[in-house]
Design a protein around this motif. Sequence first.
Motif, short mmCIF file in Angstrom:
data_model
loop_
_atom_site.label_atom_id
_atom_site.label_comp_id
_atom_site.label_asym_id
_atom_site.label_seq_id
_atom_site.Cartn_x
_atom_site.Cartn_y
_atom_site.Cartn_z
N UNK A 80 0.81 -1.23 0.00
CA UNK A 80 0.00 0.00 0.00
C UNK A 80 0.83 1.27 0.00
N UNK A 81 2.13 1.15 -0.24
CA UNK A 81 3.01 2.32 -0.14
C UNK A 81 2.66 3.43 -1.13
N UNK A 82 2.17 3.10 -2.30
CA UNK A 82 1.85 4.10 -3.33
C UNK A 82 0.36 4.49 -3.33
N UNK A 83 -0.40 3.92 -2.44
CA UNK A 83 -1.85 4.17 -2.43
C UNK A 83 -2.22 5.30 -1.47
N UNK A 84 -3.42 5.82 -1.67
CA UNK A 84 -3.92 6.91 -0.83
C UNK A 84 -4.10 6.45 0.62
N UNK A 85 -3.74 7.31 1.55
CA UNK A 85 -3.92 7.05 2.98
C UNK A 85 -5.03 7.97 3.47
N UNK A 86 -5.74 7.56 4.51
CA UNK A 86 -6.83 8.40 5.00
C UNK A 86 -7.18 8.15 6.44
N UNK A 87 -7.92 9.11 7.02
CA UNK A 87 -8.40 9.04 8.40
C UNK A 87 -9.81 9.61 8.40
N UNK A 88 -10.74 8.85 8.97
CA UNK A 88 -12.13 9.29 9.03
C UNK A 88 -12.71 8.96 10.40
N UNK A 89 -13.64 9.78 10.82
CA UNK A 89 -14.42 9.45 12.00
C UNK A 89 -15.65 8.69 11.51
N UNK A 90 -15.96 7.60 12.15
CA UNK A 90 -17.09 6.78 11.73
C UNK A 90 -18.36 7.63 11.69
N UNK A 91 -19.08 7.48 10.59
CA UNK A 91 -20.32 8.21 10.42
C UNK A 91 -20.16 9.58 9.78
#
Length: 127
Positions: A80-91
């Motif tokens: 996953x080194x070249x893929x988009x990373x993300x952070x979300x709060x559930x909902x």
Amino acid sequence: MSVKDDPTQGVFTVPLKNLQEGDSGMYMCLLDRNGHFYRPELMYNITVTSDTPGLLVKNNTVEAELGGSVTVPCFYSDVYSKREKGWCREGTESSCVKTRSTEASSGRATLKVDPTAGVFRVTLRDL
């Protein structure tokens, strides 16, 4: 083993390399306090398998001070080194922080990617 200290983020990293299945077990971070090691109540259960894990954030509960900030590490495999990373709060997926580069911010959240260590850290401010 080696330790990489990043005092600006309040994080130290211990890369574990060439792991074998026999290295599986419970590990913990220690801090020196006047010649005695302080052991926070945070333990990591490391499981070494023949499969490649995609993303690892296990058994993490984080407490933070009201008005303060907190940084959460999210570990990922080379796949996953070249893929988009993300952070979300559930909902609230519409307000996610995502990046394909090394840093992104949205509101009170900042996501920083360390591709060498295979980790991205999310810092939440003004809690």
